[in-house]
Write a protein that holds these residues in place. Structure first.
Motif, PDB file in Angstrom:
ATOM      1  N   THR A 180     -42.991 -21.378  57.208  1.00  0.00           N
ATOM      2  CA  THR A 180     -42.801 -21.760  58.603  1.00  0.00           C
ATOM      3  C   THR A 180     -43.339 -20.656  59.505  1.00  0.00           C
ATOM      4  O   THR A 180     -43.766 -19.597  59.042  1.00  0.00           O
ATOM      5  N   HIS A 181     -43.289 -20.902  60.809  1.00  0.00           N
ATOM      6  CA  HIS A 181     -43.783 -19.919  61.774  1.00  0.00           C
ATOM      7  C   HIS A 181     -42.930 -18.659  61.801  1.00  0.00           C
ATOM      8  O   HIS A 181     -43.338 -17.651  62.369  1.00  0.00           O
ATOM      9  N   PHE A 182     -41.745 -18.711  61.197  1.00  0.00           N
ATOM     10  CA  PHE A 182     -40.916 -17.513  61.104  1.00  0.00           C
ATOM     11  C   PHE A 182     -41.417 -16.566  60.019  1.00  0.00           C
ATOM     12  O   PHE A 182     -40.964 -15.431  59.939  1.00  0.00           O
ATOM     13  N   GLU A 183     -42.317 -17.047  59.171  1.00  0.00           N
ATOM     14  CA  GLU A 183     -42.806 -16.269  58.031  1.00  0.00           C
ATOM     15  C   GLU A 183     -44.310 -16.045  58.137  1.00  0.00           C
ATOM     16  O   GLU A 183     -45.047 -16.116  57.157  1.00  0.00           O
ATOM     17  N   THR A 184     -44.777 -15.763  59.344  1.00  0.00           N
ATOM     18  CA  THR A 184     -46.213 -15.663  59.600  1.00  0.00           C
ATOM     19  C   THR A 184     -46.888 -14.591  58.750  1.00  0.00           C
ATOM     20  O   THR A 184     -48.044 -14.743  58.360  1.00  0.00           O
ATOM     21  N   TYR A 199     -41.939 -26.461  60.279  1.00  0.00           N
ATOM     22  CA  TYR A 199     -40.549 -26.383  60.745  1.00  0.00           C
ATOM     23  C   TYR A 199     -40.082 -27.741  61.260  1.00  0.00           C
ATOM     24  O   TYR A 199     -38.973 -28.177  60.954  1.00  0.00           O
ATOM     25  N   ARG A 200     -40.929 -28.405  62.049  1.00  0.00           N
ATOM     26  CA  ARG A 200     -40.565 -29.730  62.554  1.00  0.00           C
ATOM     27  C   ARG A 200     -40.409 -30.736  61.410  1.00  0.00           C
ATOM     28  O   ARG A 200     -39.554 -31.628  61.446  1.00  0.00           O
ATOM     29  N   LYS A 201     -41.232 -30.598  60.388  1.00  0.00           N
ATOM     30  CA  LYS A 201     -41.119 -31.500  59.237  1.00  0.00           C
ATOM     31  C   LYS A 201     -39.793 -31.297  58.512  1.00  0.00           C
ATOM     32  O   LYS A 201     -39.162 -32.272  58.072  1.00  0.00           O
ATOM     33  N   LEU A 202     -39.329 -30.070  58.417  1.00  0.00           N
ATOM     34  CA  LEU A 202     -38.024 -29.817  57.803  1.00  0.00           C
ATOM     35  C   LEU A 202     -36.905 -30.406  58.649  1.00  0.00           C
ATOM     36  O   LEU A 202     -35.919 -30.934  58.116  1.00  0.00           O
ATOM     37  N   GLN A 203     -37.042 -30.331  59.975  1.00  0.00           N
ATOM     38  CA  GLN A 203     -36.069 -30.980  60.855  1.00  0.00           C
ATOM     39  C   GLN A 203     -36.042 -32.490  60.598  1.00  0.00           C
ATOM     40  O   GLN A 203     -34.974 -33.104  60.545  1.00  0.00           O
ATOM     41  N   GLU A 204     -37.233 -33.062  60.444  1.00  0.00           N
ATOM     42  CA  GLU A 204     -37.341 -34.502  60.215  1.00  0.00           C
ATOM     43  C   GLU A 204     -36.723 -34.905  58.882  1.00  0.00           C
ATOM     44  O   GLU A 204     -36.036 -35.929  58.779  1.00  0.00           O
TER      45      GLU A 204
END
Length: 363
Positions: free
Chosen positions: A183-187, A200-205
């Protein structure tokens, strides 16, 4: 960026930045599933914080979770370690201290990718089993497998993802049948930008689709425990020291925590978002491999000679800062490495399961 995602980003990023910290001797735990009676309080091993709700811990929202989906699972195997110590130069009237610097490097040899994949598959199965033992329903991968197509994937089973950061090189594996995603937290490890929210949005979904809390653990398996005298002033110390020893551990575990109650317009509109991480490394006492120094270099002789010449010219510390570099190789075999790696991962999964069991789901 809306306030809620911004606050969450600060919470998760602060924990993710510690993911690959060098394993120090003090915090390592040698707990094992077999001696659970003597195991430490899991709150001393794991911690977490929610974004958007100041002061609320993950433990406060865990009872709301009845179903858990491990929608991403990454094991990072450290293959190269390095550490540095430094003494900064200082000056006082009548006293000139030019400082010192020491570096230590160690590389792992003898483990094949197929062994690391097998360790990852076993760790994933054990991780799910321990969560299930806490009383939660674990959502099987088959229920969200179709969503994998929406991920931005890194690497492949044929070409594992390897990257260097902060003096460590790690090779990443995901369970067989599950893509490797960041995710963007692990750039730093995934290579995506700070504002690339696709995964990240896919994990939310996925959380919304399967009606479950989604976690995406990254576990860091390190083969060496590194030591350093740190970064000090020349007024406090004259020498810089570094070293290391073979010690298998899960040095870090980090994960997002998402429970989506409402997913609309491609994003979570209502629910829980946060992060969780290990507060202490979990080590295996099992021995493996040998460590051999392959090169060692320092400027001690030259520095001493120049300092002597400098004394005759009235120049203090003419030889400059002390410098030393040592390089080593840790040699092992597939079977010898796999045993303690599996052991450390098993201990970690057991501790994680006990943490969830301490905060059971509300009826």
């Amino acid at each position: 960026m809306p306030l809620r995602p911004l606050v969450l980003a600060l919470v998760v990023a602060s924990s993710a930045s510690l993911a690959f910290a060098q394993t120090q001797p003090a915090p390592a735990s040698t707990e094992t599933p077999a001696d659970a009676v003597a195991a430490p309080d899991p709150d001393a091993v794991f911690k977490g914080r929610m974004g958007g709700t100041f002061g609320k811990s993950v433990q406060e929202v865990m009872p709301a979770t009845k179903r858990v989906a491990v929608a991403a699972f990454r094991v990072a195997f450290v293959t190269d370690n390095s550490i540095t110590a430094q003494v900064r130069g200082a000056y006082l009237p009548g006293m000139d201290m030019s400082g010192a610097r020491s570096s230590f490097y160690v590389t792992l040899k003898g483990v094949e990718p197929k062994t690391l994949q097998a360790i990852t598959d076993r760790a994933y199965a054990d991780f799910l089993q321990q969560i299930a033992a806490s009383g939660r329903e674990v959502v099987p991968m088959e229920q969200f497998r179709d969503s994998f197509a929406g991920f931005k994937v890194t690497g492949s089973p044929q070409q594992p993802h390897t990257k260097e950061q902060n003096g460590q090189t790690a090779t990443f594996f995901s369970p067989t049948g599950m893509p490797l995603v960041f995710t963007h937290f692990e750039t730093g490890w995934g290579g995506f930008g700070n504002f690339d929210l696709t995964n990240y949005r896919k994990l939310q979904e996925i959380s919304s689709q399967v009606n479950a809390t989604v976690i995406a653990p990254m576990l860091v398996v390190n083969f060496a425990r590194m030591s350093s005298s740190g970064n000090q002033s020349g007024l406090m110390s004259r020498t810089a020291e570094t070293g290391g020893e073979l010690s298998m551990s899960v040095a870090a575990l980090n994960s997002i925590y998402i429970r989506t109650e409402e997913f609309r317009n491609g994003m979570l509109m209502k629910g829980d978002e946060g992060s969780l991480q290990m507060a202490a490394a979990i080590a295996s006492p099992m021995q493996f491999g040998t460590m051999q120094t392959i090169s060692e270099d320092d400027n001690r002789a030259v520095r001493t000679a120049v300092n002597v010449l400098g004394m005759f010219a009235g120049i203090a510390n003419a030889g400059g800062a002390a410098r030393s570099v040592k390089k080593a190789v840790a040699t092992t075999t597939d079977d010898t490495y796999a045993a303690p790696a599996n052991d450390a991962l098993s201990r970690t999964s057991a501790a994680f399961g006990r943490w969830w069991k301490k905060y059971p789901a509300t009826p």
